[in-house]
Design an enzyme around this catalytic site. Structure first.
Site, PDB file in Angstrom:
ATOM      1  N   CYS A 276     147.519  82.065  44.097  1.00 49.05           N
ATOM      2  CA  CYS A 276     147.680  81.246  42.890  1.00 49.05           C
ATOM      3  C   CYS A 276     149.130  81.338  42.396  1.00 49.05           C
ATOM      4  O   CYS A 276     150.025  80.775  43.006  1.00 49.05           O
ATOM      5  CB  CYS A 276     146.662  81.679  41.831  1.00 49.05           C
ATOM      6  SG  CYS A 276     146.359  80.446  40.553  1.00 49.05           S
ATOM      7  N   HIS A 403     141.619  81.158  45.153  1.00 50.27           N
ATOM      8  CA  HIS A 403     141.414  82.605  45.067  1.00 50.27           C
ATOM      9  C   HIS A 403     140.471  83.057  46.192  1.00 50.27           C
ATOM     10  O   HIS A 403     139.255  83.114  46.006  1.00 50.27           O
ATOM     11  CB  HIS A 403     140.824  82.981  43.710  1.00 50.27           C
ATOM     12  CG  HIS A 403     141.786  82.841  42.573  1.00 50.27           C
ATOM     13  ND1 HIS A 403     142.538  83.896  42.099  1.00 50.27           N
ATOM     14  CD2 HIS A 403     142.151  81.758  41.837  1.00 50.27           C
ATOM     15  CE1 HIS A 403     143.313  83.477  41.108  1.00 50.27           C
ATOM     16  NE2 HIS A 403     143.097  82.185  40.931  1.00 50.27           N
ATOM     17  N   GLU A 405     139.823  85.891  47.306  1.00 48.69           N
ATOM     18  CA  GLU A 405     139.127  87.172  47.062  1.00 48.69           C
ATOM     19  C   GLU A 405     137.722  86.986  46.518  1.00 48.69           C
ATOM     20  O   GLU A 405     136.851  87.850  46.690  1.00 48.69           O
ATOM     21  CB  GLU A 405     139.945  88.047  46.093  1.00 48.69           C
ATOM     22  CG  GLU A 405     140.037  87.561  44.666  1.00 48.69           C
ATOM     23  CD  GLU A 405     141.182  86.600  44.386  1.00 48.69           C
ATOM     24  OE1 GLU A 405     141.562  86.442  43.213  1.00 48.69           O
ATOM     25  OE2 GLU A 405     141.697  85.998  45.354  1.00 48.69           O
TER      26      GLU A 405
END
Length: 489
Positions: A276, A403, A405
């Site tokens: 990001c 994102h 993750e």
């Protein structure tokens, strides 16, 4: 109503609703924040009736160091408070430093009105992946099925692969240092999803992860003047790391430090992953120092930037107020087939990943960037939103607007995180060759043979408050040894 609505949504690709819907209500019994939810659950449990509602109450059973006695009073009080609010626990999950003694179980059973077989002991273990194994050994699944009247579907949990992974985790020896360059390093929970994704990827690559916290503000020139020791310590950590990760964030504090981290990684061929804001700052850095555009910036930090590399591209409202986030799962299409990112994802045409941002790379500048050597290998369906960047000449320099993750799991680590760890440990070529279609983990799972033996676990010395060492300037530059429990060393 919300719970019942969500419970009817299919989640496994098959027709019909799920058999069980799991709800977590966080907080402490008696806290005013959770009162409306507890009241709602109390009414809900009465409405659906016995056999359709199973309440697992998690409680602490502290041990007094002086006498080594496990105290049941906190659990008794919380259960009493819960019953007073109209909820009766079916199962007690007791957190403690050591296994519950039998007489303590009997006492809890007697005073909390919960069968002894339904009192589970969750004591400290070498890594958090051993907790499901504790639950299995205590027949937690059978207790839940009995309460929910689902005993006609008994199946032994298939945890062989999970056991192998948890066991192998304790045997890891080769350490790998990843510098986490962020601005919220004083509170590691701010980056918990990123830490877990790093952990999943490092175990996949058979490396013992050490996260070196680097406060991005400490890398900046102003800190060199105001706190030279902190400046020197931050740069030493960055330069000694095997790989660099710059996570997301909001606001202009520490942004210059993130740009400097990206610059160092690019110029010194150090594996880099920007997420990001970490990707956006890598783009700004590239524009300033490769394309000789000194005024390049994001309009988030300079609304009147002469060279706006990153601009406000809302998905909802066109103003800066409310409803401007690009949120949730969005599709990214790979535009370059032989790039590292596409290979890590298994050479698929597109991936669905989750977003949370307002600003995007300026699409009008993309041709200039690509001519200078920065490739936008992933874009959205319109081709106007840049999703993944790479520098092909670099061993691993990747940025993602989304994102990754958020979708990482122990058995299915995020491909971009695997790429960072693999590149940082000299395994990237091997991993790229082994990636199967659509899945970062090869079809023949490397943990499935279960041949790893458990090594003796030595508890590391940790601070009593569980936080990382703080330097003189109060920022938590330092090391983080994830053992799966999030304990700082």
């Amino acid at each position: 109503d919300w719970i019942e609505r969500v419970a009817m949504i299919p989640v496994d690709g098959m027709d019909g609703p799920a058999d069980v819907c799991v709800i977590e209500l966080g907080g402490t019994i008696g806290d005013i924040e959770s009162m409306p939810f507890i009241e709602a659950l109390g009414q809900f449990s009465y409405r659906v009736g016995p056999g359709n509602f199973c309440l697992v109450h998690v409680s602490l059973v502290p041990v007094l160091n002086v006498v080594g006695e496990q105290k049941t009073k906190p659990t008794q009080h919380s259960v009493r408070g819960l019953r007073g609010l109209g909820l009766t626990p079916n199962i007690l999950a007791c957190r403690s430093t050591k296994e519950l003694e039998e007489n303590v179980k009997e006492k809890l059973s007697q005073f909390c009105h919960v069968p002894a077989a339904n009192i589970l002991t969750l004591y400290d273990v070498s890594n958090i992946w051993r907790i499901p194994l504790l639950l299995r050994d205590q027949k937690a699944h059978e207790a839940i099925l009995k309460v929910l009247n689902l005993e006609s579907f008994p199946r032994e949990p298939k945890l062989d692969e999970w056991v192998a992974r948890a066991t192998m985790f304790d045997t890891l020896q080769d350490t790998l240092h990843i510098a986490m360059v962020g601005k919220y390093t004083g509170l590691s929970d701010s980056y918990l999803s990123v830490l877990k994704a790093l952990l999943h990827a490092s175990v996949y690559c058979h490396r013992k992860l050490v996260v070196d916290w680097v406060a991005s503000t400490d890398l900046e020139d102003s800190t060199r003047i105001e706190a030279p020791d902190a400046y020197k310590a931050a740069w030493n950590l960055l330069k000694s790391a095997d790989g660099i990760l710059v996570p997301g964030g909001f606001g202009d504090r520490g942004v210059q430090g993130k740009i400097l981290a990206a610059k160092y990684a690019r110029e010194n061929n150090v594996p880099y992953l920007g997420i990001c804001l970490g990707m956006q700052m890598a783009v700004v850095e590239f524009a300033r120092h490769v394309m000789n555009l000194p005024h390049a910036n994001s309009t988030e930090f300079d609304p009147n930037a002469k060279t706006p590399c990153v601009i406000f591209m809302p998905e909802g409202s066109k103003t800066h107020m409310g409803g401007t986030m690009r949120l949730g799962s969005r599709r990214t299409f790979f535009k370059v087939a032989d790039c590292k990112s596409a290979k890590l994802y298994g050479n698929v045409d597109y991936v669905d990943e989750r977003h949370r941002h307002r600003y995007e790379v300026n699409p009008d500048m993309v041709p200039e960037f690509e001519n200078a050597g920065l490739k936008f290998v992933g874009k959205d369906e319109s081709g106007r939103r840049m999703e993944i960047i790479e520098i092909p000449s670099h061993q691993y320099f990747v940025g993602a607007q989304f994102h990754p993750e958020f979708k990482s799991r122990p058995a299915k680590p995020s491909p971009l995180f695997v790429g960072l760890i693999a590149a940082s440990s000299g395994q990237l070529d091997k991993v790229l060759q082994g990636c199967s279609n659509g899945h970062v983990v090869p079809a023949k799972h490397q943990f499935s043979n279960g041949l790893y033996t458990l090594a003796a676990h030595q508890n590391a010395d940790v601070h009593s408050n569980g936080h990382a060492k703080k330097l003189a300037n109060g920022l938590a530059n330092g090391k983080y040894y994830p053992n799966g429990n999030g304990v700082h060393a």
